[in-house]
Write a protein that holds these residues in place. Structure first.
Motif, short mmCIF file in Angstrom:
data_model
loop_
_atom_site.label_atom_id
_atom_site.label_comp_id
_atom_site.label_asym_id
_atom_site.label_seq_id
_atom_site.Cartn_x
_atom_site.Cartn_y
_atom_site.Cartn_z
N VAL A 47 0.85 -1.18 0.00
CA VAL A 47 0.00 0.00 0.00
C VAL A 47 0.90 1.23 0.00
O VAL A 47 1.80 1.36 0.84
CB VAL A 47 -0.94 0.02 1.23
CG1 VAL A 47 -1.72 1.33 1.27
CG2 VAL A 47 -1.89 -1.17 1.18
N THR A 48 0.66 2.14 -0.95
CA THR A 48 1.52 3.30 -1.13
C THR A 48 0.71 4.58 -1.05
O THR A 48 -0.36 4.68 -1.65
CB THR A 48 2.22 3.25 -2.50
OG1 THR A 48 2.91 2.00 -2.64
CG2 THR A 48 3.23 4.39 -2.63
N ASN A 49 1.23 5.56 -0.31
CA ASN A 49 0.63 6.89 -0.25
C ASN A 49 1.66 7.91 -0.68
O ASN A 49 2.82 7.88 -0.21
CB ASN A 49 0.14 7.21 1.17
CG ASN A 49 -1.03 6.36 1.57
OD1 ASN A 49 -2.11 6.48 1.01
ND2 ASN A 49 -0.83 5.47 2.54
N ILE A 50 1.26 8.81 -1.57
CA ILE A 50 2.18 9.80 -2.14
C ILE A 50 1.58 11.19 -2.00
O ILE A 50 0.40 11.40 -2.30
CB ILE A 50 2.44 9.52 -3.64
CG1 ILE A 50 3.05 8.12 -3.82
CG2 ILE A 50 3.37 10.58 -4.23
CD1 ILE A 50 3.04 7.66 -5.26
N SER A 51 2.40 12.13 -1.56
CA SER A 51 2.02 13.54 -1.54
C SER A 51 3.02 14.30 -2.39
O SER A 51 4.23 14.19 -2.19
CB SER A 51 2.01 14.11 -0.12
OG SER A 51 1.06 13.44 0.69
N GLN A 52 2.52 15.08 -3.35
CA GLN A 52 3.40 15.78 -4.28
C GLN A 52 2.95 17.21 -4.48
O GLN A 52 1.76 17.49 -4.62
CB GLN A 52 3.39 15.06 -5.63
CG GLN A 52 4.21 15.75 -6.71
CD GLN A 52 4.08 15.03 -8.04
OE1 GLN A 52 4.30 13.84 -8.13
NE2 GLN A 52 3.72 15.77 -9.07
N VAL A 53 3.92 18.12 -4.47
CA VAL A 53 3.65 19.54 -4.73
C VAL A 53 4.51 19.96 -5.92
O VAL A 53 5.73 19.81 -5.89
CB VAL A 53 3.96 20.43 -3.52
CG1 VAL A 53 3.69 21.89 -3.86
CG2 VAL A 53 3.13 20.00 -2.31
N THR A 54 3.87 20.47 -6.98
CA THR A 54 4.58 20.91 -8.18
C THR A 54 4.33 22.40 -8.38
O THR A 54 3.19 22.83 -8.53
CB THR A 54 4.09 20.14 -9.42
OG1 THR A 54 4.28 18.74 -9.22
CG2 THR A 54 4.87 20.57 -10.66
N THR A 55 5.42 23.17 -8.38
CA THR A 55 5.33 24.61 -8.60
C THR A 55 5.93 24.92 -9.97
O THR A 55 7.08 24.56 -10.24
CB THR A 55 6.08 25.39 -7.51
OG1 THR A 55 5.54 25.05 -6.23
CG2 THR A 55 5.95 26.89 -7.73
N THR A 56 5.17 25.58 -10.82
CA THR A 56 5.60 25.86 -12.19
C THR A 56 5.51 27.36 -12.46
O THR A 56 4.53 28.01 -12.09
CB THR A 56 4.71 25.13 -13.21
OG1 THR A 56 4.74 23.72 -12.95
CG2 THR A 56 5.21 25.36 -14.63
N SER A 57 6.56 27.89 -13.10
CA SER A 57 6.53 29.30 -13.53
C SER A 57 6.95 29.38 -14.99
O SER A 57 7.87 28.68 -15.42
CB SER A 57 7.45 30.15 -12.66
OG SER A 57 8.80 29.76 -12.81
N MET A 58 6.28 30.22 -15.76
CA MET A 58 6.56 30.41 -17.17
C MET A 58 6.82 31.89 -17.43
O MET A 58 6.02 32.74 -17.04
CB MET A 58 5.38 29.93 -18.02
CG MET A 58 5.54 30.18 -19.52
SD MET A 58 6.73 29.05 -20.29
CE MET A 58 5.68 27.58 -20.43
N THR A 59 7.96 32.18 -18.06
CA THR A 59 8.29 33.57 -18.39
C THR A 59 8.40 33.72 -19.90
O THR A 59 8.97 32.87 -20.59
CB THR A 59 9.61 33.99 -17.74
OG1 THR A 59 10.67 33.10 -18.15
CG2 THR A 59 9.51 33.97 -16.23
N MET A 60 7.83 34.84 -20.41
CA MET A 60 7.87 35.18 -21.83
C MET A 60 8.13 36.68 -21.94
O MET A 60 7.78 37.45 -21.03
CB MET A 60 6.55 34.82 -22.51
CG MET A 60 6.28 33.32 -22.59
SD MET A 60 4.68 32.92 -23.35
CE MET A 60 3.57 33.33 -21.99
#
Length: 277
Positions: A47-60
């Motif tokens: 049994v597996t439990n995963i917590s993930q936080v993904t922060t993304t920034s895009m510059t143009m």
């Protein structure tokens, strides 16, 4: 969404080395070193439990920076049947998937329909394979299958046994992951593992890694670079990863229609796993 799904699936891959039965206890001598293996066992359940936080920034150019945060938690059950003719049936069940999005594009991102999805397959000669997927929408099943298959064949770790406290080694992997309807991502991942300590039969290791790759989209290639670190605890007798924590930073630059864009991604992931059978 494809990148998110890929990151959610990745933690399964580390533990797919082999299906050998446990016959010999690991070396437990500081002087001689320790036998470290990670492998799923026949007739078992995890049994597996995963917590993930993904922060993304895009510059143009001439535009304000666009940023978003995606928080995902998943609960999965992985079941292996008895080994017959060196083959075990495999079943992965996504029990629960929760997601929260803030920032740019929050109203446009839909929760992935992974909860309830089942992945049926086999484990043979140390390699997992997919036979069929049940549940979820058809497009999502295609993404899961095309993402998992190349990883099953490439991302396992052969530790240089026996390992002594303080010893480190370099593991290099090359893999290609298709992007449905667009192209593929090819990556070279170099990871340095270090054995820090062993307490009560549980090994503590740290990892530092570098990622170099290319994302091919619409006949164009864009460089992808990344680096990160993490740690993990491995049960030496039962031979599985009890928990791990990983942080990675990734940068991709793109030039399309005369416009330069840079995307920065930070991913932190916490995984806890328990062998329940």
């Amino acid at each position: 969404m494809k990148k998110l799904l890929l990151a959610v699936i990745l933690p399964f891959i580390f533990s797919c080395k082999a299906t050998k039965d446990l016959k010999v206890a690991p070396i437990v001598s500081v002087d001689d070193g320790y036998e470290i293996e990670v492998m799923f066992q026949p007739d078992s359940e995890y049994v597996t439990n995963i917590s993930q936080v993904t922060t993304t920034s895009m510059t143009m150019p001439n535009m304000p920076e666009q940023s978003s945060i995606i928080e995902v938690s998943t609960g999965t059950t992985l079941i292996f049947g008895e080994k017959k003719n060196n083959v075990s049936d495999m079943l992965i069940i996504y029990d629960e998937v929760d997601m929260e999005v803030t920032g740019a594009g929050a109203g446009q991102v839909q929760k992935p329909a992974l909860a309830g999805m089942e992945i049926h397959g086999k484990l043979e000669n140390g390699v997992q394979s997919i036979d069929s997927l049940v549940g979820g929408d058809e497009a999502l099943r295609g993404i899961v299958e095309t993402s998992l298959e190349p990883m099953f064949n490439n991302l396992h770790v052969d530790f240089p046994n026996p390992m002594k406290i303080g010893e480190e080694f370099l593991d290099t992997k090359v893999t290609k992951v298709p992007i449905e309807g667009a192209g593929e991502v090819s990556m070279t991942i170099e990871t340095i593992y270090t054995l820090n300590k062993v307490v009560d039969g549980v090994a503590d290791l740290t990892a530092k890694f570098k990622v170099n790759g290319l994302m091919s989209i619409m006949d164009k290639e864009f460089p992808v670079i990344g680096s990160g670190n993490g740690n993990m605890s491995i049960d030496l007798m039962q031979k599985y990863v009890k928990n791990s924590y990983t942080v990675m930073d990734q940068v991709m630059t793109m030039e399309m229609q005369g416009m330069s864009m840079e995307q920065k991604v930070n991913v932190s992931m916490l995984m806890d796993q328990e062998k329940t059978k």
